[in-house]
Structures are given as structure tokens and as C-alpha cells.
Design an enzyme around this catalytic site. Structure first.
Site, mmCIF file in Angstrom:
data_model
loop_
_atom_site.group_PDB
_atom_site.id
_atom_site.type_symbol
_atom_site.label_atom_id
_atom_site.label_comp_id
_atom_site.label_asym_id
_atom_site.label_seq_id
_atom_site.Cartn_x
_atom_site.Cartn_y
_atom_site.Cartn_z
ATOM 1 N N LYS A 1 0.844 -1.198 0.000
ATOM 2 C CA LYS A 1 0.000 0.000 0.000
ATOM 3 C C LYS A 1 0.879 1.246 0.000
ATOM 4 C CE LYS A 1 -3.021 2.617 3.145
ATOM 5 N NZ LYS A 1 -3.653 2.625 4.480
ATOM 6 N N ASP B 1 -2.148 10.551 3.860
ATOM 7 C CA ASP B 1 -3.555 10.192 4.040
ATOM 8 C C ASP B 1 -4.248 11.189 4.958
ATOM 9 O OD1 ASP B 1 -5.993 8.954 4.165
ATOM 10 O OD2 ASP B 1 -5.348 7.375 5.549
ATOM 11 N N LYS C 1 -9.567 13.124 8.707
ATOM 12 C CA LYS C 1 -9.001 12.719 9.991
ATOM 13 C C LYS C 1 -8.892 13.924 10.924
ATOM 14 C CE LYS C 1 -5.990 9.051 8.141
ATOM 15 N NZ LYS C 1 -6.478 7.921 8.951
ATOM 16 N N ASP D 1 1.766 6.295 5.876
ATOM 17 C CA ASP D 1 0.761 5.395 5.311
ATOM 18 C C ASP D 1 1.244 4.708 4.037
ATOM 19 O OD1 ASP D 1 -1.676 4.233 5.881
ATOM 20 O OD2 ASP D 1 -2.820 5.597 4.623
ATOM 21 N N ASP E 1 -11.919 7.342 4.394
ATOM 22 C CA ASP E 1 -10.678 7.081 5.135
ATOM 23 C C ASP E 1 -10.345 5.593 5.175
ATOM 24 O OD1 ASP E 1 -8.409 7.781 6.546
ATOM 25 O OD2 ASP E 1 -9.399 7.703 8.497
ATOM 26 N N GLU F 1 -9.368 3.880 2.679
ATOM 27 C CA GLU F 1 -8.936 3.963 1.279
ATOM 28 C C GLU F 1 -7.887 2.928 0.903
ATOM 29 O OE1 GLU F 1 -5.468 5.104 3.117
ATOM 30 O OE2 GLU F 1 -7.494 5.719 3.658
ATOM 31 N N ARG G 1 -7.711 -0.263 1.299
ATOM 32 C CA ARG G 1 -8.290 -1.453 0.661
ATOM 33 C C ARG G 1 -8.769 -1.152 -0.757
ATOM 34 N NH1 ARG G 1 -12.391 -1.648 5.572
ATOM 35 N NH2 ARG G 1 -10.548 -0.625 6.436
#
Length: 503
Positions: free
Chosen positions: A274, A279, A286, A297, A356, A358, A360
Site C-alpha cells: 500500500k 492520508d 481525519k 501510510d 478514510d 482507502e 483497501r
């Protein structure tokens, strides 16, 4: 740093070379409430009972974390002896060994030593051989000497003077220990790359930066790199991935890195990382506090790239493909909204209930893309869920798999590599939480079992091959005073590939 090996059977009086050889320091381990043995006993004899007298006087009680330097010791060639407390012998396991090695390095790095003789690798540790001890000790040393100074205008130079380490090993392990040095240095270099990528700020480590890093690895180590841009990603119909990237001014990249160490016909292991380089959470924004840490991230991507570098340096006889979907997750006028429905590369429609969640969304298209390689196994690595941090904290990475044999291999590798993972459930019953009234599935399943339902989501895209998922949200970086990327799970992944390659 130069590392070398010298075989020595302390029980057969083969220690003369160590006793008379010139060195700035010999490192010895002392167990709590135990008689001296091995290297400590031989050096005690050579120094006419000095070690015994120090222990008897209570200056070194052998408790874990204790150290004591002895200076100007007669009878040996070293100018110092460092005694390291090991704790109770019956509790001396892999963690205790790593703690002892780390304690020793910290003490040594605070001095002006240049050359060290290190005897701890021969200590009995969970039936591990001394070559294992060599590799673990080198990784502990490289962890202690790692510094991230790339963004400082006047970085402080390294304060230590250590340049050479000689490891004493059992004679039967001498050949394997030389291999262990090569593996350890390659692993440490891969971990350093992973840590550097994680520690870089989001305005530097962009998707394009990650793509260029992959190209550099390919150029330096003879790999093949492909970096797909926006139009190519659109042509592949990766609607789920693009739904995350659409609000950022940074263009998305889809990185594919090929390492061929075996016959071309051999099915590769595919690693998917990933790569969210920053993010914000998107429209599901967030909280501001701690958001700076969302530069981490992309640590899944960083660990996959670091592993590929390590594998290439080790020259493993295995084929490996790395896939990194990378973009930013930003709010904006054209950002994906909660409730939007997107179509994945596989053709499944996804209701995005929370922008959030995201990771996946970008991984599912990468997992579908992986099918074209007819892989022997696929392992995705992601800082995927805060729920995994709640469940496992910062010690174990979360391991999910639909294949018991693959999960077993990864758990064995995690133990061998001192990179702990814990297998989590993936029962079919959890899939019900992903039901949507309007699409094939939703991208979240509510608060209960959040790490599990995230893995369940990914499993919908992996039916055609053995698959495992590592959630490293709790292990990829540390916060607080020790803030920084850890380099995990490069050791686990590399050990898995070493085992698969039979090396």
C-alpha cells in the site's frame, strides 16, 4: 562497517587467538546466578580469575540490561572487556538475546572503540545456531546506528568510531555465519531504505518519488521496473484505485518491479504494498492532531521496495514481483464522497461509506492485477487499520490468510527473523458486515472487528491464488520521542523468501 567470522570451540581450548589477538574490546555475556562458561570462563582463566572476582563482588550480577567495562586487563590482547548481563539462563530466548546484543552495542557506541570481538553469538538461544546469532547481532547494530538526517541542513556526523566486528562462532557454523553476514547486511540495507522512505515528508516522498525509487533499485540491481501513469491506470479500469487518487494534484503511479532469480517459468511470489504517500482521510477527514504521521501510510510500499532491494543484494534463487499502487488521499471539489459507488478492476462495485478506508480500495485493484503473473503466492502489506493497533499494539503485525500452509510459512519466518506476527481470524461470518444495499460490497463493515473486515474485503479479490495480508499499522513506525519508521516487516518478508528459495 566490516564484519568477519572466526570459528572457536571454547570447550576445547581453541580460544588462544581471541585471547592474544589485538582488539579494543571483547564482549562477554554473564548469566544471572550461574557459574561461568564458554568465552567468559576462558577469559576468566586467562585473567587469573578477574571475571569471577568481579561477579563475586557484586559489580556484575548478570541481570538483564546490566553492563560493566573492565579496562587494562592483563592476560589478553584486548584493551577492554565488556560484561553484559543476560538474565537467567533458563529464560534466555530470542528476545533476551536481541536485548543483550542491543545493550552491548549501545554501550560500545558510546565509547571510542574501533574493533570489537563479539562472543555473544555462541550463546545458547532456543536451539538456534551461532550463525543466527551473528545475523541478529548485525541487525541490532545497524538498528542502533541508523540515523535519518536527509532533511537537516547541518546533519550531525556519527558520534561512534566502531568500524570492525569479529564474531566468534562454533566451528561447524563458520560457513553459514559468513552467509549470515551477507544476508544481515542486505537486510539492513533494505530496512534502511524502508525507513528512509517512511521518514521522508509527504511533500518529498510523493507517488512519483516512489516510482523513481523503484527505477533506481532496478538500475542498481538489475531488476525490471514498470511505472504506469494515470492514462495506463485508466486503461486497466482500476476504478477503485482511481477513486482515491482523484482529488490530489500528485498523479497516481502503479509500480511493478520484477526480480528474476530462478527459471523464467517458475511462478513468482508477488508482494503488494500500500502506497498512500499522505492520508488526510479524504472527505471523511481525519482529526488534525497526529495527522503528520500519515506520511507513514506508504510504509507497506516502502517495506516491499526495501525487501526487493534486500532480495536482489542477497541474490536469492526465486522470482519475485513487487506491485505498488501509490497516490495521495486528499479532500477536494472532485474527491470521492461517502456513499459514492465505484467499480473495481475485477468488476465488483464498491459503496464507499468512508473515504478514510482507502487502503483497501487501492489494494483490491493491485490484487486483481497480480492474477496475470499466475503467482505461487501473493502477500499484501499495508498500514491498513487502526483496529489492528487496538487489537495487537505495536509488537505483532496482524497476519490474515485464506491459506493455512502460507500462513504457517509466514509465522515461521516471523519467529526466525525476530519480526513477530500474529494470525488473526478470517471466518466467512465476518463477510456479512460488508453487505451493501446498493453495491456488491461496502468498503467498511462497522466498528466491530475492523481489522478482520478490512482483510475480508481484500479476500474478495484473491480467490485465484494463495494469499496473505499483513496489517502493519501498529508496527511500521513508532511515535513519541522515538518517532520514526521501523523497517518492519522487511525481515519477515525476506526470511519468507529465503526459506522459499531454500537458502
Amino acid at each position: 562497517m566490516d564484519f568477519s567470522i572466526k570459528g572457536c570451540d571454547w570447550s576445547k581450548g581453541e580460544a588462544k587467538g581471541f585471547l592474544t589477538g589485538k582488539s579494543d574490546c571483547i564482549v562477554l555475556g554473564i548469566f544471572e546466578a550461574q557459574t561461568l562458561s564458554g568465552a567468559a570462563l576462558d577469559i576468566d582463566t586467562a585473567t587469573k580469575g578477574l571475571i569471577s572476582r568481579v561477579v563475586k563482588a557484586g559489580d556484575m550480577d548478570g541481570k538483564r540490561g546490566k553492563t560493566l567495562f573492565l579496562h587494562e586487563v592483563s592476560g589478553i590482547g584486548a584493551s577492554r572487556v565488556l560484561l553484559v548481563g543476560l538474565g537467567k539462563q533458563d529464560a534466555f530466548n530470542q528476545k533476551a538475546y536481541n536485548d543483550a546484543a542491543t545493550t552491548a552495542w549501545r554501550a560500545l557506541l558510546a565509547t571510542k572503540v574501533v574493533q570489537v570481538t563479539f562472543s555473544l553469538a555462541q550463546l545458547p538461544v532456543d536451539e538456534r545456531s551461532s550463525d543466527w546469532g551473528v545475523r541478529a547481532a548485525i541487525l541490532a547494530l545497524r538498528n542502533e546506528t541508523y540515523r535519518f538526517t536527509q532533511m537537516k541542513s547541518k546533519p550531525e556526523p556519527a558520534s561512534h568510531t566502531l568500524k570492525r566486528v569479529v564474531f566468534s562462532v562454533d566451528p561447524a557454523d563458520e560457513k553459514a555465519a559468513k552467509v549470515a553476514i551477507k544476508q544481515a547486511v542486505a537486510l539492513a540495507n533494505g530496512m534502511d531504505l524502508t525507513r528512509d522512505l517512511g521518514n521522508l515528508p509527504g511533500n518529498v516522498c510523493t507517488p512519483i518519488y516512489l516510482g523513481n525509487t523503484a527505477k533506481k533499485i532496478a538500475k542498481d540491481w538489475g531488476l525490471k521496473a514498470e511505472v504506469l501513469g494515470l492514462k495506463q491506470i485508466q486503461a486497466l479500469k482500476m476504478g477503485s484505485f482511481l477513486s482515491v487518487a482523484r482529488a490530489s494534484v500528485e498523479p497516481p503511479q502503479f509500480i511493478v518491479l520484477h526480480y528474476q532469480g530462478a527459471a523464467a517459468k517458475a511462478a513468482p511470489v508477488v508482494l503488494v504494498g500500500k502506497g498512500i504517500t499522505f492520508d488526510t482521510g479524504g472527505i471523511s477527514l481525519k482529526p488534525g492532531e497526529g495527522m503528520d504521521e500519515m506520511k507513514y501510510d506508504m510504509c507497506g510500499a516502502g517495506s516491499v521496495l526495501g525487501t526487493m532491494r534486500a532480495v536482489a543484494e542477497m541474490g536469492l534463487k526465486i522470482n519475485v514481483v513487487a506491485i505498488v499502487p501509490t497516490c495521495e488521499n486528499m479532500p477536494g471539489g472532485n474527491a470521492t464522497k461517502p456513499g459514492d459507488i465505484v467499480t473495481s478492476m475485477k468488476g465488483l462495485t464498491i459503496e464507499v461509506l468512508n473515504t478514510d478506508a482507502e487502503g483497501r480500495l487501492i489494494l483490491c485493484d493491485a490484487l486483481t492485477y497480480a492474477e496475470r503473473f499466475k503467482p505461487a503466492a501473493v502477500i499484501d502489506v499495508a498500514t491498513l487499520t487502526g483496529a489492528c493497533v487496538i487489537a495487537l499494539g505495536g509488537h505483532n503485525s496482524g497476519l490474515f490468510s485464506t491459506n493455512d500452509a502460507l500462513a504457517g510459512e509466514l509465522l515461521d519466518a516471523s519467529r526466525e527473523a525476530n519480526d513477530p506476527a500474529w494470525r488473526m481470524p478470517l471466518d466467512d461470518e465476518y463477510q456479512d458486515q460488508l453487505k451493501s444495499n446498493f453495491a456488491d460490497l461496502a468498503n467498511i463493515g462497522g466498528r466491530p472487528a475492523g481489522a478482520v473486515t478490512a482483510a475480508c474485503f481484500l479476500s474478495r479479490f484473491t480467490e485465484s491464488y494463495p494469499w496473505a495480508h499483513l496489517d502493519i499499522a501498529g508496527t511500521a513506525w513508532k511515535g513519541g520521542a522515538a518517532k520514526g519508521a521501523t523497517g518492519r516487516p522487511v525481515p519477515l518478508l525476506a526470511q519468507f523468501l529465503i526459506d522459499r528459495a531454500g537458502q
